[in-house]
Design a protein around this motif. Structure first.
Motif, PDB file in Angstrom:
ATOM      1  N   GLN A  31      -8.262   3.448   3.255  1.00 53.24           N
ATOM      2  CA  GLN A  31      -7.974   3.719   4.664  1.00 53.24           C
ATOM      3  C   GLN A  31      -6.534   4.174   4.844  1.00 53.24           C
ATOM      4  O   GLN A  31      -6.261   5.113   5.606  1.00 53.24           O
ATOM      5  CB  GLN A  31      -8.266   2.482   5.513  1.00 53.24           C
ATOM      6  CG  GLN A  31      -9.732   2.156   5.599  1.00 53.24           C
ATOM      7  CD  GLN A  31     -10.005   0.801   6.228  1.00 53.24           C
ATOM      8  OE1 GLN A  31      -9.121  -0.018   6.396  1.00 53.24           O
ATOM      9  NE2 GLN A  31     -11.270   0.561   6.572  1.00 53.24           N
ATOM     10  N   TYR A  32      -5.606   3.526   4.139  1.00 50.52           N
ATOM     11  CA  TYR A  32      -4.204   3.912   4.226  1.00 50.52           C
ATOM     12  C   TYR A  32      -4.009   5.341   3.720  1.00 50.52           C
ATOM     13  O   TYR A  32      -3.349   6.160   4.369  1.00 50.52           O
ATOM     14  CB  TYR A  32      -3.341   2.934   3.411  1.00 50.52           C
ATOM     15  CG  TYR A  32      -1.908   3.382   3.289  1.00 50.52           C
ATOM     16  CD1 TYR A  32      -1.013   3.200   4.340  1.00 50.52           C
ATOM     17  CD2 TYR A  32      -1.447   4.020   2.133  1.00 50.52           C
ATOM     18  CE1 TYR A  32       0.298   3.626   4.240  1.00 50.52           C
ATOM     19  CE2 TYR A  32      -0.152   4.446   2.027  1.00 50.52           C
ATOM     20  CZ  TYR A  32       0.725   4.251   3.080  1.00 50.52           C
ATOM     21  OH  TYR A  32       2.024   4.683   2.982  1.00 50.52           O
ATOM     22  N   LEU A  33      -4.589   5.656   2.561  1.00 46.14           N
ATOM     23  CA  LEU A  33      -4.403   6.979   1.973  1.00 46.14           C
ATOM     24  C   LEU A  33      -5.076   8.071   2.804  1.00 46.14           C
ATOM     25  O   LEU A  33      -4.578   9.194   2.867  1.00 46.14           O
ATOM     26  CB  LEU A  33      -4.923   7.008   0.539  1.00 46.14           C
ATOM     27  CG  LEU A  33      -4.078   6.224  -0.465  1.00 46.14           C
ATOM     28  CD1 LEU A  33      -4.765   6.175  -1.823  1.00 46.14           C
ATOM     29  CD2 LEU A  33      -2.679   6.796  -0.582  1.00 46.14           C
ATOM     30  N   ARG A  34      -6.192   7.774   3.438  1.00 47.17           N
ATOM     31  CA  ARG A  34      -6.832   8.767   4.308  1.00 47.17           C
ATOM     32  C   ARG A  34      -5.933   9.128   5.478  1.00 47.17           C
ATOM     33  O   ARG A  34      -5.967  10.245   5.981  1.00 47.17           O
ATOM     34  CB  ARG A  34      -8.170   8.246   4.816  1.00 47.17           C
ATOM     35  CG  ARG A  34      -9.257   8.334   3.790  1.00 47.17           C
ATOM     36  CD  ARG A  34     -10.629   8.046   4.371  1.00 47.17           C
ATOM     37  NE  ARG A  34     -11.631   8.160   3.336  1.00 47.17           N
ATOM     38  CZ  ARG A  34     -12.483   7.211   3.007  1.00 47.17           C
ATOM     39  NH1 ARG A  34     -12.472   6.059   3.664  1.00 47.17           N
ATOM     40  NH2 ARG A  34     -13.358   7.402   2.047  1.00 47.17           N
ATOM     41  N   THR A  35      -5.114   8.176   5.910  1.00 48.95           N
ATOM     42  CA  THR A  35      -4.189   8.421   7.012  1.00 48.95           C
ATOM     43  C   THR A  35      -2.976   9.234   6.563  1.00 48.95           C
ATOM     44  O   THR A  35      -2.616  10.206   7.214  1.00 48.95           O
ATOM     45  CB  THR A  35      -3.703   7.077   7.609  1.00 48.95           C
ATOM     46  OG1 THR A  35      -4.839   6.338   8.046  1.00 48.95           O
ATOM     47  CG2 THR A  35      -2.768   7.300   8.779  1.00 48.95           C
ATOM     48  N   LEU A  60       0.824  -1.210   0.000  1.00 51.95           N
ATOM     49  CA  LEU A  60       0.000   0.000   0.000  1.00 51.95           C
ATOM     50  C   LEU A  60       0.861   1.264   0.000  1.00 51.95           C
ATOM     51  O   LEU A  60       0.525   2.251  -0.661  1.00 51.95           O
ATOM     52  CB  LEU A  60      -0.957   0.002   1.186  1.00 51.95           C
ATOM     53  CG  LEU A  60      -1.995  -1.121   1.209  1.00 51.95           C
ATOM     54  CD1 LEU A  60      -2.881  -1.003   2.434  1.00 51.95           C
ATOM     55  CD2 LEU A  60      -2.823  -1.140  -0.059  1.00 51.95           C
ATOM     56  N   ALA A  61       1.973   1.233   0.702  1.00 57.56           N
ATOM     57  CA  ALA A  61       2.876   2.393   0.717  1.00 57.56           C
ATOM     58  C   ALA A  61       3.454   2.650  -0.671  1.00 57.56           C
ATOM     59  O   ALA A  61       3.562   3.807  -1.108  1.00 57.56           O
ATOM     60  CB  ALA A  61       3.988   2.180   1.734  1.00 57.56           C
ATOM     61  N   LEU A 106      -5.979  14.402  -0.044  1.00 59.62           N
ATOM     62  CA  LEU A 106      -6.365  13.742  -1.286  1.00 59.62           C
ATOM     63  C   LEU A 106      -7.883  13.599  -1.387  1.00 59.62           C
ATOM     64  O   LEU A 106      -8.538  13.174  -0.442  1.00 59.62           O
ATOM     65  CB  LEU A 106      -5.703  12.367  -1.353  1.00 59.62           C
ATOM     66  CG  LEU A 106      -5.716  11.598  -2.651  1.00 59.62           C
ATOM     67  CD1 LEU A 106      -5.041  12.377  -3.764  1.00 59.62           C
ATOM     68  CD2 LEU A 106      -5.007  10.266  -2.464  1.00 59.62           C
ATOM     69  N   ASN A 107      -8.435  13.958  -2.539  1.00 60.12           N
ATOM     70  CA  ASN A 107      -9.865  13.799  -2.803  1.00 60.12           C
ATOM     71  C   ASN A 107     -10.081  12.371  -3.307  1.00 60.12           C
ATOM     72  O   ASN A 107      -9.745  12.059  -4.444  1.00 60.12           O
ATOM     73  CB  ASN A 107     -10.325  14.835  -3.836  1.00 60.12           C
ATOM     74  CG  ASN A 107     -11.810  14.831  -4.032  1.00 60.12           C
ATOM     75  OD1 ASN A 107     -12.554  14.244  -3.256  1.00 60.12           O
ATOM     76  ND2 ASN A 107     -12.250  15.482  -5.090  1.00 60.12           N
ATOM     77  N   LEU A 108     -10.630  11.502  -2.452  1.00 60.72           N
ATOM     78  CA  LEU A 108     -10.730  10.071  -2.742  1.00 60.72           C
ATOM     79  C   LEU A 108     -12.142   9.665  -3.149  1.00 60.72           C
ATOM     80  O   LEU A 108     -13.117  10.124  -2.561  1.00 60.72           O
ATOM     81  CB  LEU A 108     -10.338   9.253  -1.519  1.00 60.72           C
ATOM     82  CG  LEU A 108      -8.881   9.344  -1.085  1.00 60.72           C
ATOM     83  CD1 LEU A 108      -8.696   8.725   0.279  1.00 60.72           C
ATOM     84  CD2 LEU A 108      -7.990   8.665  -2.100  1.00 60.72           C
TER      85      LEU A 108
END
Length: 126
Positions: A91-95, A64-65, A100-102
């Motif tokens: 969930q990873y990117l929200r952290t 994910l990283a 970021l607009n997901l």
């Protein structure tokens, strides 16, 4: 799709499952594509009988990283895919990227052209 350096685009689409993430940067001037592969000891994540523990193959802790690095230059991201990896990526990117607009949508196994078309429609780049 070869693994090439992703051009910086404000919009991107990621199709992801437990083996690979296909990343498409989409802009008015074109599309760039790259693939991020998970490093798994086996391609199957299903339960294996007669093993200690739950019998599942351990996921790649860096997957994910590395996908997050591949979309580092974008501000709008659409994540699609067939399984739970899309939710884990979200969930990873929200952290790590709260700016970021997901967007997330379920998807089976579209072709690369269908993925790009979906991104163009989502980001109004037709």
């Amino acid at each position: 799709m070869s693994q090439i350096a992703l051009q910086t685009h404000a919009h991107a689409v990621v199709w992801i499952d437990h083996l690979v993430a296909k990343v498409f940067g989409i802009g008015l001037t074109g599309v760039s594509a790259t693939a991020v592969h998970a490093h798994l000891p086996s391609q199957h994540l299903h339960h294996k009988a007669n093993t200690i523990g739950d019998g599942r193959v351990q996921a790649d802790a860096t997957f994910l990283a590395r996908v997050g690095e591949a979309v580092g230059g974008c501000s709008d991201l659409l994540v699609i895919g067939p399984g739970t990896e899309k939710t884990e990526l979200m969930q990873y990117l929200r952290t790590v990227r709260p700016d970021l607009n997901l967007h997330v949508e379920p998807s089976d196994h579209p072709t690369d052209g269908e993925i790009v078309a979906l991104g163009r429609k989502r980001f109004h780049l037709d």
